[in-house]
Scaffold this motif. Structure first.
Motif, mmCIF file in Angstrom:
data_model
loop_
_atom_site.group_PDB
_atom_site.id
_atom_site.type_symbol
_atom_site.label_atom_id
_atom_site.label_comp_id
_atom_site.label_asym_id
_atom_site.label_seq_id
_atom_site.Cartn_x
_atom_site.Cartn_y
_atom_site.Cartn_z
ATOM 1 N N TYR A 54 0.852 -1.191 0.000
ATOM 2 C CA TYR A 54 0.000 0.000 0.000
ATOM 3 C C TYR A 54 0.881 1.232 0.000
ATOM 4 N N ASP A 55 0.731 2.088 -1.003
ATOM 5 C CA ASP A 55 1.426 3.361 -1.096
ATOM 6 C C ASP A 55 0.464 4.441 -0.603
ATOM 7 N N ALA A 56 0.617 4.825 0.655
ATOM 8 C CA ALA A 56 -0.316 5.781 1.262
ATOM 9 C C ALA A 56 -0.273 7.132 0.570
ATOM 10 N N ALA A 57 0.903 7.539 0.099
ATOM 11 C CA ALA A 57 1.020 8.847 -0.547
ATOM 12 C C ALA A 57 0.198 8.915 -1.825
ATOM 13 N N LYS A 58 0.069 7.790 -2.516
ATOM 14 C CA LYS A 58 -0.678 7.751 -3.777
ATOM 15 C C LYS A 58 -2.030 7.041 -3.636
ATOM 16 N N ARG A 152 -9.469 5.433 -2.363
ATOM 17 C CA ARG A 152 -9.812 6.791 -1.985
ATOM 18 C C ARG A 152 -8.781 7.336 -1.011
ATOM 19 N N GLU A 153 -8.512 8.599 -1.114
ATOM 20 C CA GLU A 153 -7.497 9.217 -0.268
ATOM 21 C C GLU A 153 -7.852 9.065 1.203
ATOM 22 N N GLY A 154 -6.872 8.676 1.989
ATOM 23 C CA GLY A 154 -7.051 8.576 3.425
ATOM 24 C C GLY A 154 -7.600 7.251 3.919
ATOM 25 N N VAL A 190 -6.364 -4.195 6.908
ATOM 26 C CA VAL A 190 -5.803 -2.994 7.514
ATOM 27 C C VAL A 190 -4.669 -2.496 6.625
ATOM 28 N N LEU A 191 -4.839 -1.315 6.056
ATOM 29 C CA LEU A 191 -3.854 -0.744 5.139
ATOM 30 C C LEU A 191 -2.815 0.094 5.861
ATOM 31 N N ALA A 192 -3.204 0.766 6.923
ATOM 32 C CA ALA A 192 -2.301 1.628 7.678
ATOM 33 C C ALA A 192 -2.642 1.512 9.148
#
Length: 246
Positions: A54-58, A152-154, A190-192
């Motif tokens: 998972y690339d949280a920034a993108k 989706r962002e976040g 769970v992504l983050a």
């Protein structure tokens, strides 16, 4: 070996960290060159596993879902459901086993599953745009389906569902079984933040030629988990070496 010493050794081997290490079968999966993932999880039903970065920034999620169809010539499916816990609402990647001699690669389709109705033989667009779609056959009759989803962002966590079927007709997946394992094939991804207990980090992914989701390094949580596993194992090995001398 003295009885009380043996009991101590068995207690150390039963620690949660050692148990997680032994149960992380997904970590042994060998993917083709250019495909690697930062985390993996042995899913609790249908003998399936999920590997992901998972690339949280993108807000980009690259995945490899691995499972065996319910029968030769069947299909496997994995998806995210942002609106519920079941199949209705799922944004799914489906891989149908190759036809003919068995040498053909599985066919990948995408389905926005709006309800409990038969799926057709044509992909439908997902709410999470999908790229880098592919699938291959693995040992033991398993199918591995790959893709990158633009989330989706976040997003930090989302419901995931998966399924296996025994057959397809004219390029469309047939109905799957409704046994307890089929009905229970769902969980939270769970992504983050705090990782699932079954997650096990694997090498960070190499850049992908097709421009899929960007690679990301292991998170502090993953590093801490790895350290937590290493410490009990080192202690057990040291104890075994000591016992060999007494």
């Amino acid at each position: 070996m003295r009885p009380h010493t043996l009991a101590l050794l068995l207690l150390l081997l039963a620690t949660p960290a050692a148990t997680r290490l032994a149960s992380a079968a997904c970590a042994g999966e060998k993917f083709p060159a250019g495909r690697a993932y930062a985390a993996c999880e042995d899913l609790p039903k249908l003998g399936a596993s999920l590997h992901w970065t998972y690339d949280a920034a993108k807000s980009s999620l690259s995945v490899a879902f691995v499972a065996a169809p319910a029968a030769a010539g069947g299909w496997v499916a994995w998806g995210l459901n942002p609106t519920g816990e079941g199949m209705a609402g799922a944004q799914a990647l489906v891989a149908l086993a190759g036809s003919g001699s068995g040498s053909a690669a599985p066919t990948v389709r995408t389905y926005n599953i709006t309800g409990y109705v038969p799926l057709g033989n044509v992909s439908t667009p997902l709410d999470f745009p999908a790229t880098d779609l592919a699938a291959d056959a693995a040992a033991g009759g398993r199918i591995r389906v790959y893709g990158t989803l633009q989330l989706r962002e976040g997003m930090r966590a989302v419901n995931q569902v998966w399924q296996v079927g025994a057959s397809s007709t004219a390029g469309a997946p047939d109905k799957h079984a409704f046994q307890p394992d089929n009905l229970g094939a769902k969980s939270k991804l769970v992504l983050a933040g705090k990782s699932p207990a079954a997650a096990s980090p694997s090498p960070a992914p190499a850049p992908h030629a097709s421009g899929g989701g960007a690679a990301s390094s292991k998170s502090p949580n993953a590093a801490a988990a790895a350290a937590g596993v290493a410490a009990p194992v080192a202690l057990v090995l040291a104890l075994v070496g000591f016992l060999a001398t007494v």
